[in-house]
Design a protein around this motif. Structure first.
Motif, PDB file in Angstrom:
ATOM      1  N   PRO B 177       0.862  -1.358   0.007  1.00 38.64           N
ATOM      2  CA  PRO B 177      -0.052  -0.047   0.053  1.00 38.64           C
ATOM      3  C   PRO B 177       1.153   1.215   0.172  1.00 38.64           C
ATOM      4  N   LYS B 178       0.589   2.093  -0.604  1.00 39.99           N
ATOM      5  CA  LYS B 178       1.179   3.433  -0.779  1.00 39.99           C
ATOM      6  C   LYS B 178       1.587   4.066   0.632  1.00 39.99           C
ATOM      7  N   GLU B 179       0.461   3.966   1.511  1.00 36.28           N
ATOM      8  CA  GLU B 179       0.847   4.573   2.735  1.00 36.28           C
ATOM      9  C   GLU B 179       1.962   4.084   3.575  1.00 36.28           C
ATOM     10  N   PHE B 180       2.620   2.955   3.065  1.00 29.80           N
ATOM     11  CA  PHE B 180       3.845   2.834   3.813  1.00 29.80           C
ATOM     12  C   PHE B 180       4.951   3.689   3.425  1.00 29.80           C
ATOM     13  N   GLU B 182       4.214   6.699   2.065  1.00 23.78           N
ATOM     14  CA  GLU B 182       3.988   8.024   2.408  1.00 23.78           C
ATOM     15  C   GLU B 182       4.237   8.336   3.998  1.00 23.78           C
ATOM     16  N   ALA B 183       4.053   7.212   4.874  1.00 24.66           N
ATOM     17  CA  ALA B 183       4.545   7.345   6.171  1.00 24.66           C
ATOM     18  C   ALA B 183       5.987   7.607   5.998  1.00 24.66           C
ATOM     19  N   ALA B 184       6.631   6.798   5.537  1.00 29.13           N
ATOM     20  CA  ALA B 184       8.091   6.850   5.722  1.00 29.13           C
ATOM     21  C   ALA B 184       8.687   8.418   5.336  1.00 29.13           C
ATOM     22  N   GLU B 185       7.946   9.068   4.190  1.00 30.48           N
ATOM     23  CA  GLU B 185       8.180  10.236   3.769  1.00 30.48           C
ATOM     24  C   GLU B 185       8.103  11.275   4.827  1.00 30.48           C
ATOM     25  N   ILE B 186       6.711  11.141   5.455  1.00 26.07           N
ATOM     26  CA  ILE B 186       6.250  11.978   6.453  1.00 26.07           C
ATOM     27  C   ILE B 186       7.314  12.107   7.568  1.00 26.07           C
ATOM     28  N   PHE B 187       7.678  10.890   7.815  1.00 22.79           N
ATOM     29  CA  PHE B 187       8.743  10.746   8.894  1.00 22.79           C
ATOM     30  C   PHE B 187      10.096  11.249   8.580  1.00 22.79           C
ATOM     31  N   ILE B 198      12.075   0.491   3.201  1.00 18.28           N
ATOM     32  CA  ILE B 198      10.590   0.269   3.200  1.00 18.28           C
ATOM     33  C   ILE B 198      10.353  -0.744   2.102  1.00 18.28           C
ATOM     34  N   PRO B 283       2.874  -7.158   4.912  1.00 15.81           N
ATOM     35  CA  PRO B 283       1.604  -6.478   5.032  1.00 15.81           C
ATOM     36  C   PRO B 283       0.483  -7.280   5.182  1.00 15.81           C
TER      37      PRO B 283
END
Lengths: 352, 283
Positions: B177-180, B182-187, B198, B283
């Motif tokens: 899922p792209k959220e993984f 995105e979450a890494a990017e956010i952090f 990731i 996942p």
């Protein structure tokens, strides 16, 4: 200071305008919800703040600096996702530590911060487990701990509770409020669930069709909706809207005369919360035909019509109204919201 | 008629099991027996003959060199292709379709395509001559130019075999899922960190499948080599073919076949050990 200024943000996907000039200021330490039905643009706005989506035009400032040109990773934010996005190949400890590792924090600080965040969210027993061993609620705690561990300037949350079952959601809601109050982080929270927004927020921005319809405290939004949409979206049952005739600046509600707003034309919409009424004799009250009476235990829910327009009314559980009855109602005039039939916007509250 | 239908699944599976048993397990057992027997008695004579043949060491070395060169390059290219196409919205299907065209070409045809490019009168020489880089036709595929021949075969193999790796990798990437990311990017993770920390760990199963499949196929390389280099570049399957057809010695051919199988099995075991896929960490 980490207040967020959203300045005339627009976003189009091809011909579709997802956001039409949205402006919003979120103060330092404030918890603001973006509330609206799906497709209203709330998630898009959150993703623009995060930098996961690019705005067509407009600016986002945190503190006094524009962040719109910055990469997501340089914005200093934290985010909690709807599906948690907890990394399955890392232990809970490494998940919570992830942001700090990216900041190249030394091990001592990582350990201290992880333990602090884990303590707040009560996940210390799981620190060396892998997320797949955890329940949805526990995973969401990990996601929140991961976000708080970096002590972000701004915390973004995208429907964080909607994947949890109802009971767990209620429990997590209360706990989130406790944790976030303690942390004092500026939070933007996206949800379509009004009870979540009402319960958690300092202020709510109600969004609809790419615009912010109203921003205010939960009580303001509930009692003084700015538009017909807000009144109909917030509250269960939603606000009742009854189109009534105005004569000599007065509206007749049963035997009573109520002053209509000065700018009103021949007709006005009377917005009334279902519980802002009490039973009155039929001779003086506003007549309501009750189609269905539902005793809910805590209250009595009546569905029917006033002036042939559908309404839902809430009475104390002690009243004995049955389906098919015709009753009289006395309106609480301080709790009436007058709306324009043309624009659907509320008239300014009367200062009587 | 009873309600007990537990036998139905077995009945439906039976033909495929029987088919495979007949046409796969029986020949396999026969081949192994052929390889390790001499006049009906257990014997290492065939293996001995294989090992002492002049081409054995060369074919073994060539096959391993080719595999070591081709497989990592294919995995790397496939990862790059998969990551690139992940960013594409419209036209994604078309791009994937074009990228998978080599899948539809038989390996011999692929060898012939590259032969037409690389032979003395081929397109490469024409172009080089046209630009004045070479003065006369140059041979790239002869026994006098082993390095050029090796790279020619490697390039042809990479061209032909990357598509299947890419298909598996893209399928793997789609599972994440792209959220993984995105979450890494956010952090605070940059693109490189996101890829290594990731994406790559999360596509381990696809990576493992692709590596096993591609490596096994690489040890079986034959038609492309045969088309481009003939016997100038001996490989294991090529030797099996020669012992079978030219020398009419089925036993030594069988010994080669068994050797290739053992190498493939060993490689598979190495991958299964090295790239552990723990279902709990997916996942």
């Amino acid at each position: 200071m980490a207040n967020i200024v959203i300045d005339r943000i627009r976003k189009s996907f091809g011909a579709f305008e997802a956001l039409k000039e949205v402006s919003l200021t979120i103060h330092d330490g404030e918890f603001v919800s973006l509330l609206g039905p799906s497709g209203c643009g709330k998630t898009t706005l959150l993703r623009i703040i995060a930098g996961l989506e690019t705005a067509t035009s407009g600016d986002v400032r945190i503190g006094d600096n524009s962040i719109i040109g910055l990469l997501t990773k340089d914005r200093g934010l934290a985010m909690v996702f709807q599906n948690y996005a907890v990394f399955p190949h890392m232990t809970v400890y490494e998940n919570v530590a992830f942001g700090l590792r990216m900041q190249k924090a030394d091990d001592l600080r990582v350990k201290a911060q992880v333990e602090k965040a884990a303590g707040l969210l009560h996940i210390e027993p799981y620190l060396d487990r892998y997320p797949n061993k955890l329940s949805g609620g526990q995973r969401q705690r990990v996601a929140v701990a991961r976000a708080l561990a970096v002590e972000p300037r701004v915390l973004l949350m995208d429907e964080p509770l909607s994947n949890l079952d109802a009971l767990l959601r209620l429990e997590m809601r209360t706990e989130l409020k406790t944790v976030l109050q303690a942390a004092g982080t500026t939070t933007v929270y996206v949800t379509h669930d009004q009870t979540e927004a009402m319960g958690l927020s300092d202020r709510i921005a109600v969004m609809h069709g790419g615009v912010v319809e109203q921003i205010g405290s939960p009580v303001e939004i509930y009692n003084r909706p700015a538009t017909r949409f807000v009144g109909g979206f917030i509250g269960n049952p939603p606000m009742n809207f009854i189109k009534v005739a105005v004569s000599n600046g007065q509206v007749a509600a049963g035997g009573e005369q109520i002053s209509a707003p000065k700018d009103a034309g021949y007709e006005v919409i009377l917005g009334m919360r279902g519980e802002a009424v009490e039973l009155a004799p039929l001779s003086t009250g506003l007549e309501m035909k009750v189609r269905v009476a539902e005793p809910m235990g805590s209250h009595l829910l009546l569905t029917g019509s006033i002036h042939d327009q559908p309404v839902r009314v809430v009475l104390p559980a002690s009243e004995t109204v049955k389906s098919g009855d015709t009753i009289g109602l006395k309106l609480d005039r301080n709790r009436i919201t007058w709306l324009s039939p043309e624009s659907g916007k509320a008239y300014p509250a009367l200062t009587a | 008629m009873t309600n007990d239908r537990r036998w139905i699944p077995y009945l439906l599976i039976l033909p495929s099991v029987a088919f495979l048993a007949l046409l796969f397990i029986v020949p396999l057992v026969q081949t192994i027996w052929l390889a390790v027997s001499d006049n009906g008695a257990l014997s290492l004579a065939n293996a001995d003959r294989m090992v002492n043949d002049i081409n054995f060491t060369r074919s073994l070395r060539n096959t391993f060199l080719l595999t070591l060169m081709v497989v990592p390059v294919q995995i790397a290219i496939a990862l790059v292709m998969g990551s690139m196409v992940a960013k594409v919205g419209r036209g994604r299907e078309t791009i994937l379709w074009i990228w998978t065209i080599p899948l539809g070409i038989s390996d011999l045809a692929a060898g012939l395509v590259w032969l037409s490019i690389l032979q003395n009168t081929g397109y490469l020489n024409s172009v080089l001559f046209g630009f004045g880089i070479i003065e006369r036709q140059t041979g790239w595929l002869s026994y006098q130019t082993p390095v050029a021949l090796f790279f020619a075969i490697a390039v042809a193999e990479i061209w032909r075999g990357t598509a299947i790796v890419m298909v598996i990798i893209v399928a793997g990437l789609n599972q994440v899922p792209k959220e993984f990311r995105e979450a890494a990017e956010i952090f605070g993770a940059g693109p490189w960190t996101r890829f290594w920390r990731i994406t790559l760990p999360l596509i381990r199963p696809a990576l493992q499948s692709a590596l096993i499949l591609r490596t096994v196929l690489a040890f079986e390389v034959f038609a492309v080599v045969y088309a481009l280099g003939g016997r100038n570049f001996p490989v294991l399957v090529g030797e099996a073919y020669n012992w079978q057809n030219q020398n009419q010695n089925y036993s030594v051919a069988a010994a080669y076949a068994v050797l290739i199988m053992v190498i493939s099995l060993a490689a598979t075991l190495v991958y299964l050990k090295a790239i552990k896929v723990d279902p709990e960490r997916l996942p």
